[in-house]
Structures are given as structure tokens and as C-alpha cells.
Write an enzyme that holds these catalytic residues in place. Structure first.
Site: not given
Length: 278
Positions: A61, A79
Site C-alpha cells: 500500500l 525494511e
């Protein structure tokens, strides 16, 4: 690098608007490397699995932030999303590629985690220490750049003076930052680890530990016990302790006095000397 960065990241993080020169790209996950300046050492595996399941169902998203590094890319921000995307079996991940220096990459990685409160107190302390060493700046300058108080920075960095096993307890969450700060108040530093073990065994909270530390510090031969300290001296000690981020003792006799500032390592001494020279 603009000063006061922590007070306004201006479209750094996903969800913010991009500049006209930027666009979201699909980057092969095999060409992406993790950020060597990532301050977070511990990733919640269950949270990664949950995010991975969400990615399988809804996709990515929010794009991650990368920088070009030779023939590959290096993660600046995102990450955890990258790890979850790999776990979900994605071959590509949506990303924005930005031209950033090592210093900017390091600072942004720390800011992202600080804003999301993802770091343990020890990880945060190590991140501050690394920033000061790599950027060649003082605690005061770092506090301004990150939008933090100097005492916040100093109190975290002090935790690095704790024994390694005690730092690990704080990393794991079995001891809190409050426990760590209180343990540093022990006059006999060799007692820190045994007392930490006692805290874990007995399940002591910070307030109970404070009482224990106070009792242990007062447990000295009667003839060496100090007289009750003047209230104004005690106030000055408190102010100096907040400024230097370490124990400060003021002693006064009839014709002279002295101020003792405690340090725990060569790096801690350098930090205090920098503050004295400001």
C-alpha cells in the site's frame, strides 16, 4: 543536510506527496540490499508474518524508499515492508528511488524508527552515538537536528555504559530504561549486574529498585556518611546532572569546594568535555 530535520520530514515517508521529478517504480527484490545504518536490530517475526499476509491480500500500500548504490539499491525507509514482501513471495516491490548521501541515509533511517517508536532504548542510544560519531556533532547539535531535548539524548547514551548483559536485558524488554538509569546510580559500579539479576529474580519495579539503590549507596561505615546536603547545593547538583546526563556531586567546605562529574568510558569523557567547551 538541513538542520532541524526531525521537526519536518517533508514528504520523506510513504504516504506523503512526491516531488515532480519522482515516481513510484517496481524494483526487483533481488537487487535490493538492507540499510547498513538500520538502527533496529530486533524485528518482530510475528509482525512480519502478519504484514506479509496483508501484502498477499492487498499488495504494497505504501512504497518503500531506496537509494541507488552501484548496480543495486539500498533501503532507506521500509525494511520491514521489504522483509514482509520477500516472505510473501513478491518478485518486485514498489519503491521511490532518491539520491541521498550516507549521512542522510543514516539520519533518515533513525528518524523513521523514532517516529514509529520501533527502537528499543539501547538501539536508540546506539543510533544517537553512531550519528554523533559519523556526523562529528555534539549532543546539543544532534538534539536540534532530531527535534529532541538534549537530556533525552544524554539519558539514552548513558545506557551504553551499562554492562553488556544488562544492555541485553533492556534490548529484550525484560528490564526497562527506567531500571537501567536507576542501576547507573549505584556508587559501586561492580554491583550493577548482580543487582540487575536480583531485579529480574524478584520482579522489582523501578520505584522498588530506586529504594534498593538508595539503601545500598547509604550502606557505608557511619564515619564516612555525608551530612545532609544543603537544599541549594542539591538543586544545583540536579541541574548539572540533567545538563551533563551523568552523576554530578558538589562538596563544599569552609574555604573551598569541588564539583565531581562522573564518566563511564573514554567516549563519555569526550562527550562531557564537549559540553564543557560549549
Amino acid at each position: 543536510m538541513a538542520k532541524g530535520l526531525g521537526k519536518g520530514l517533508s514528504a520523506l515517508f510513504p504516504g506523503e506527496s512526491l516531488s515532480k521529478a519522482e515516481s513510484v517504480e517496481n524494483i526487483n527484490v533481488k537487487s535490493i540490499k538492507v540499510n547498513p545504518y538500520q538502527p533496529r536490530k530486533i524485528f518482530d517475526e510475528n509482525a512480519i508474518i502478519e504484514l506479509s499476509n496483508s501484502i498477499k491480500e492487498h499488495g504494497i500500500l505504501q512504497p518503500i524508499i531506496l537509494r541507488k548504490k552501484g548496480m543495486t539499491y539500498e533501503i532507506v525507509v521500509g525494511e520491514r515492508r521489504f522483509r514482509a514482501a520477500k516472505l510473501a513471495g513478491l518478485k518486485e516491490i514498489s519503491a521511490v528511488v532518491r539520491n541521498l548521501t550516507d549521512e542522510e541515509t543514516m539520519e533518515f533511517a533513525i528518524l523513521e524508527n523514532l517516529q514509529r517508536e520501533d527502537l528499543t532504548p539501547i538501539e536508540e542510544a546506539e543510533a544517537y552515538q553512531n550519528l554523533m560519531e559519523n556526523l562529528k556533532i555534539t549532543q546539543e547539535q544532534l538534539a536540534f537536528r532530531l527535534g529532541k531535548s538534549r537530556s533525552h539524548i544524554a539519558n539514552h547514551i548513558r545506557l551504553l555504559s551499562l554492562p553488556e548483559k544488562v544492555r541485553l536485558y533492556i534490548m529484550e524488554g525484560t528490564l526497562s530504561m527506567g531500571h537501567g538509569r536507576t542501576l547507573l546510580g549505584l556508587q559501586k559500579k561492580e554491583q550493577i549486574f548482580p543487582v540487575a539479576e536480583h531485579v529480574l529474580k524478584e520482579g522489582l519495579n523501578v520505584r522498588q529498585l530506586e529504594k534498593l539503590v538508595q539503601k545500598m549507596n547509604e550502606d557505608v561505615p557511619r564515619e564516612t556518611k555525608a551530612k545532609k546536603k544543603d537544599i541549594f547545593i542539591a538543586e544545583h547538583e540536579s541541574n548539572l546532572r540533567d545538563y551533563f546526563g551523568t552523576s554530578v556531586t558538589i562538596s563544599k567546605s569552609k574555604n573551598k569546594g569541588k564539583i565531581e562529574i562522573e564518566f563511564f568510558s573514554e567516549e563519555d569523557l569526550e562527550r562531557i568535555l564537549e559540553l564543557l567547551n560549549e
